[in-house]
Design a protein around this motif. Sequence first.
Motif, PDB file in Angstrom:
ATOM      1  N   ALA A  47       2.808 -16.523   4.306  1.00  0.00           N
ATOM      2  CA  ALA A  47       2.909 -17.987   4.413  1.00  0.00           C
ATOM      3  C   ALA A  47       3.158 -18.381   5.864  1.00  0.00           C
ATOM      4  CB  ALA A  47       4.067 -18.485   3.549  1.00  0.00           C
ATOM      5  N   ILE A  48       2.390 -19.351   6.356  1.00  0.00           N
ATOM      6  CA  ILE A  48       2.655 -19.905   7.693  1.00  0.00           C
ATOM      7  C   ILE A  48       3.660 -21.032   7.494  1.00  0.00           C
ATOM      8  CG2 ILE A  48       1.705 -20.968   9.757  1.00  0.00           C
ATOM      9  CD1 ILE A  48      -1.025 -19.784   9.077  1.00  0.00           C
ATOM     10  N   THR A  49       4.871 -20.798   7.952  1.00  0.00           N
ATOM     11  CA  THR A  49       5.925 -21.789   7.707  1.00  0.00           C
ATOM     12  C   THR A  49       5.833 -22.899   8.760  1.00  0.00           C
ATOM     13  OG1 THR A  49       7.651 -20.938   9.130  1.00  0.00           O
ATOM     14  CG2 THR A  49       7.391 -19.885   7.000  1.00  0.00           C
ATOM     15  N   ARG A  50       6.390 -24.058   8.295  1.00  0.00           N
ATOM     16  CA  ARG A  50       7.003 -24.221   6.993  1.00  0.00           C
ATOM     17  C   ARG A  50       6.016 -24.720   5.948  1.00  0.00           C
ATOM     18  NH1 ARG A  50      11.240 -28.188   9.617  1.00  0.00           N
ATOM     19  NH2 ARG A  50       9.202 -28.831  10.373  1.00  0.00           N
ATOM     20  N   GLY A  51       4.977 -25.431   6.396  1.00  0.00           N
ATOM     21  CA  GLY A  51       4.068 -26.089   5.461  1.00  0.00           C
ATOM     22  C   GLY A  51       3.394 -25.148   4.476  1.00  0.00           C
ATOM     23  N   GLY A  52       3.236 -23.886   4.876  1.00  0.00           N
ATOM     24  CA  GLY A  52       2.549 -22.945   3.996  1.00  0.00           C
ATOM     25  C   GLY A  52       3.426 -22.399   2.886  1.00  0.00           C
ATOM     26  N   LEU A  53       4.754 -22.672   2.952  1.00  0.00           N
ATOM     27  CA  LEU A  53       5.662 -22.080   1.962  1.00  0.00           C
ATOM     28  C   LEU A  53       5.392 -22.595   0.549  1.00  0.00           C
ATOM     29  CD1 LEU A  53       9.033 -22.146   3.939  1.00  0.00           C
ATOM     30  CD2 LEU A  53       7.899 -20.102   3.048  1.00  0.00           C
ATOM     31  N   VAL A  54       5.152 -23.896   0.429  1.00  0.00           N
ATOM     32  CA  VAL A  54       4.979 -24.475  -0.915  1.00  0.00           C
ATOM     33  C   VAL A  54       3.669 -23.989  -1.545  1.00  0.00           C
ATOM     34  CG1 VAL A  54       4.955 -26.599  -2.269  1.00  0.00           C
ATOM     35  CG2 VAL A  54       6.362 -26.468  -0.206  1.00  0.00           C
ATOM     36  N   PRO A  55       2.530 -24.119  -0.843  1.00  0.00           N
ATOM     37  CA  PRO A  55       1.311 -23.580  -1.465  1.00  0.00           C
ATOM     38  C   PRO A  55       1.386 -22.071  -1.680  1.00  0.00           C
ATOM     39  CG  PRO A  55       0.865 -24.306   0.805  1.00  0.00           C
ATOM     40  CD  PRO A  55       2.231 -24.805   0.434  1.00  0.00           C
ATOM     41  N   ALA A  56       2.061 -21.339  -0.789  1.00  0.00           N
ATOM     42  CA  ALA A  56       2.147 -19.876  -0.950  1.00  0.00           C
ATOM     43  C   ALA A  56       2.881 -19.527  -2.240  1.00  0.00           C
ATOM     44  CB  ALA A  56       2.861 -19.249   0.244  1.00  0.00           C
ATOM     45  N   ALA A  57       3.943 -20.268  -2.561  1.00  0.00           N
ATOM     46  CA  ALA A  57       4.697 -19.991  -3.785  1.00  0.00           C
ATOM     47  C   ALA A  57       3.819 -20.225  -5.012  1.00  0.00           C
ATOM     48  CB  ALA A  57       5.940 -20.886  -3.846  1.00  0.00           C
ATOM     49  N   ILE A  58       3.058 -21.311  -4.990  1.00  0.00           N
ATOM     50  CA  ILE A  58       2.217 -21.647  -6.153  1.00  0.00           C
ATOM     51  C   ILE A  58       1.076 -20.639  -6.297  1.00  0.00           C
ATOM     52  CG2 ILE A  58       0.676 -23.413  -7.125  1.00  0.00           C
ATOM     53  CD1 ILE A  58       2.506 -25.492  -5.577  1.00  0.00           C
ATOM     54  N   VAL A  59       0.423 -20.338  -5.179  1.00  0.00           N
ATOM     55  CA  VAL A  59      -0.709 -19.405  -5.207  1.00  0.00           C
ATOM     56  C   VAL A  59      -0.233 -18.009  -5.624  1.00  0.00           C
ATOM     57  CG1 VAL A  59      -2.309 -18.174  -3.672  1.00  0.00           C
ATOM     58  CG2 VAL A  59      -2.169 -20.673  -3.564  1.00  0.00           C
ATOM     59  N   ALA A  60       0.892 -17.553  -5.074  1.00  0.00           N
ATOM     60  CA  ALA A  60       1.402 -16.213  -5.392  1.00  0.00           C
ATOM     61  C   ALA A  60       1.754 -16.125  -6.867  1.00  0.00           C
ATOM     62  CB  ALA A  60       2.622 -15.891  -4.533  1.00  0.00           C
ATOM     63  N   ARG A  61       2.320 -17.191  -7.406  1.00  0.00           N
ATOM     64  CA  ARG A  61       2.669 -17.212  -8.837  1.00  0.00           C
ATOM     65  C   ARG A  61       1.410 -17.092  -9.699  1.00  0.00           C
ATOM     66  NH1 ARG A  61       1.677 -20.281 -13.700  1.00  0.00           N
ATOM     67  NH2 ARG A  61       3.410 -19.778 -15.054  1.00  0.00           N
ATOM     68  N   GLU A  62       0.386 -17.854  -9.354  1.00  0.00           N
ATOM     69  CA  GLU A  62      -0.850 -17.841 -10.152  1.00  0.00           C
ATOM     70  C   GLU A  62      -1.575 -16.501 -10.052  1.00  0.00           C
ATOM     71  OE1 GLU A  62      -1.659 -20.113 -12.264  1.00  0.00           O
ATOM     72  OE2 GLU A  62      -0.142 -21.557 -11.641  1.00  0.00           O
ATOM     73  N   LEU A  63      -1.533 -15.887  -8.855  1.00  0.00           N
ATOM     74  CA  LEU A  63      -2.265 -14.633  -8.651  1.00  0.00           C
ATOM     75  C   LEU A  63      -1.443 -13.402  -9.012  1.00  0.00           C
ATOM     76  CD1 LEU A  63      -4.100 -15.268  -5.228  1.00  0.00           C
ATOM     77  CD2 LEU A  63      -5.040 -15.467  -7.531  1.00  0.00           C
ATOM     78  N   GLY A  64      -0.165 -13.617  -9.362  1.00  0.00           N
ATOM     79  CA  GLY A  64       0.694 -12.489  -9.733  1.00  0.00           C
ATOM     80  C   GLY A  64       1.092 -11.633  -8.541  1.00  0.00           C
ATOM     81  N   VAL A  65       1.111 -12.218  -7.346  1.00  0.00           N
ATOM     82  CA  VAL A  65       1.516 -11.461  -6.150  1.00  0.00           C
ATOM     83  C   VAL A  65       3.016 -11.650  -5.954  1.00  0.00           C
ATOM     84  CG1 VAL A  65       1.226 -11.222  -3.644  1.00  0.00           C
ATOM     85  CG2 VAL A  65      -0.760 -11.787  -5.074  1.00  0.00           C
ATOM     86  N   ARG A  66       3.727 -10.524  -5.791  1.00  0.00           N
ATOM     87  CA  ARG A  66       5.196 -10.583  -5.678  1.00  0.00           C
ATOM     88  C   ARG A  66       5.689 -10.391  -4.255  1.00  0.00           C
ATOM     89  NH1 ARG A  66       8.294 -11.861 -10.389  1.00  0.00           N
ATOM     90  NH2 ARG A  66       6.955 -11.430 -12.161  1.00  0.00           N
ATOM     91  N   ILE A  67       4.793  -9.954  -3.370  1.00  0.00           N
ATOM     92  CA  ILE A  67       5.241  -9.706  -1.989  1.00  0.00           C
ATOM     93  C   ILE A  67       4.788 -10.876  -1.123  1.00  0.00           C
ATOM     94  CG2 ILE A  67       5.143  -8.149   0.002  1.00  0.00           C
ATOM     95  CD1 ILE A  67       4.582  -5.882  -1.998  1.00  0.00           C
ATOM     96  N   ILE A  68       5.772 -11.557  -0.556  1.00  0.00           N
ATOM     97  CA  ILE A  68       5.479 -12.728   0.278  1.00  0.00           C
ATOM     98  C   ILE A  68       6.209 -12.562   1.606  1.00  0.00           C
ATOM     99  CG2 ILE A  68       5.626 -15.237   0.465  1.00  0.00           C
ATOM    100  CD1 ILE A  68       5.613 -15.367  -2.568  1.00  0.00           C
ATOM    101  N   ASP A  69       5.466 -12.710   2.678  1.00  0.00           N
ATOM    102  CA  ASP A  69       6.068 -12.635   4.010  1.00  0.00           C
ATOM    103  C   ASP A  69       5.801 -13.972   4.711  1.00  0.00           C
ATOM    104  OD1 ASP A  69       7.418 -11.517   6.158  1.00  0.00           O
ATOM    105  OD2 ASP A  69       5.635 -10.569   6.987  1.00  0.00           O
ATOM    106  N   THR A  70       6.494 -14.178   5.808  1.00  0.00           N
ATOM    107  CA  THR A  70       6.276 -15.426   6.560  1.00  0.00           C
ATOM    108  C   THR A  70       5.923 -15.109   8.003  1.00  0.00           C
ATOM    109  OG1 THR A  70       8.636 -15.499   7.122  1.00  0.00           O
ATOM    110  CG2 THR A  70       7.928 -16.802   5.221  1.00  0.00           C
ATOM    111  N   VAL A  71       5.133 -16.007   8.578  1.00  0.00           N
ATOM    112  CA  VAL A  71       4.987 -16.036  10.027  1.00  0.00           C
ATOM    113  C   VAL A  71       5.409 -17.456  10.403  1.00  0.00           C
ATOM    114  CG1 VAL A  71       2.469 -16.448   9.851  1.00  0.00           C
ATOM    115  CG2 VAL A  71       3.445 -15.709  12.014  1.00  0.00           C
ATOM    116  N   CYS A  72       6.409 -17.537  11.254  1.00  0.00           N
ATOM    117  CA  CYS A  72       7.039 -18.847  11.511  1.00  0.00           C
ATOM    118  C   CYS A  72       6.547 -19.414  12.838  1.00  0.00           C
ATOM    119  CB  CYS A  72       8.564 -18.698  11.520  1.00  0.00           C
ATOM    120  SG  CYS A  72       9.186 -17.919  10.020  1.00  0.00           S
ATOM    121  N   ILE A  73       5.774 -20.492  12.726  1.00  0.00           N
ATOM    122  CA  ILE A  73       5.163 -21.096  13.915  1.00  0.00           C
ATOM    123  C   ILE A  73       5.497 -22.578  13.964  1.00  0.00           C
ATOM    124  CG2 ILE A  73       2.974 -21.593  15.107  1.00  0.00           C
ATOM    125  CD1 ILE A  73       1.859 -19.085  13.892  1.00  0.00           C
ATOM    126  N   ALA A  74       5.893 -23.045  15.114  1.00  0.00           N
ATOM    127  CA  ALA A  74       6.158 -24.487  15.286  1.00  0.00           C
ATOM    128  C   ALA A  74       5.301 -24.987  16.431  1.00  0.00           C
ATOM    129  CB  ALA A  74       7.634 -24.708  15.590  1.00  0.00           C
TER     130      ALA A  74
END
Length: 175
Positions: A47-74
């Motif tokens: 997930a590209i934070t912060r904006g990517g956190l919300v779609p990443a959670a939804i997409v990961a849930r639907e695809l059954g992916v349990r490993i989520i990492d972040t790259v934090c860019i401002a």
Amino acid sequence: MAGEAPELSAQERAGKAFPVSWDQFHRDCRALTWRLNEVGPFHAVIAITRGGLVPAAIVARELGVRIIDTVCIASYDHDKQGELQVLKGISDAAMELGGGTGKGLLIVDDLVDTGKTGKLVRDMLPDAHFATVYAKPKGRPLVDTFITEVSQDTWIFFPWDTALSYHPPLRDGAA
Ligand SMILES: O=P(O)(O)OC[C@H]1O[C@H](OP(=O)(O)OP(=O)(O)O)[C@H](O)[C@@H]1O
Ligand SMILES: Nc1nc2[nH]cnc2c(=O)[nH]1
Ligand SMILES: [Mg+2]
């Protein structure tokens, strides 16, 4: 300097407003997942934070992916883009899962606008799949999968940045 036009923010340059509700955002993320399901499977979501956190959670849930990492860019201070700052890079564990090039990893962000943020992450993980919910024309070529394109002069308002408020009627005095 006197006489010089004040610098316009990205939001002022983008004349049109595109407000997105939680419902709409959830629907758009699910639609994105339908497309991504054809491309995967993926070992992990980045997930590209912060904006990517919300779609990443939804997409990961639907695809059954349990490993989520972040790259934090401002880069945007509200609606003004400055220098991109990488506040946290991709973890060694996620890098290893992607074989060092990002193969089998899914990068998720809420949108691409100029494409600068997306390009920076693509350069870190050249073989990863890059998905966003929304895309503006300048950033679109960087994205592998997205759902809705909006014009470059549109500003997208996300539900986590907004609140319901009174809106005056179009016609003066109609209130
Ligand atoms: O294509 P670009 O012009 O680079 O813009 C796109 C980026 O801008 C926003 O992030 P922002 O920097 O505002 O940080 P945030 O995600 O923490 O809100 C958005 O979430 C994207 O990551
Ligand atoms: N909320 C929001 N953030 C952005 N960052 C770059 N473009 C946009 C946009 O249209 N909306
Ligand atoms: Mg962002």
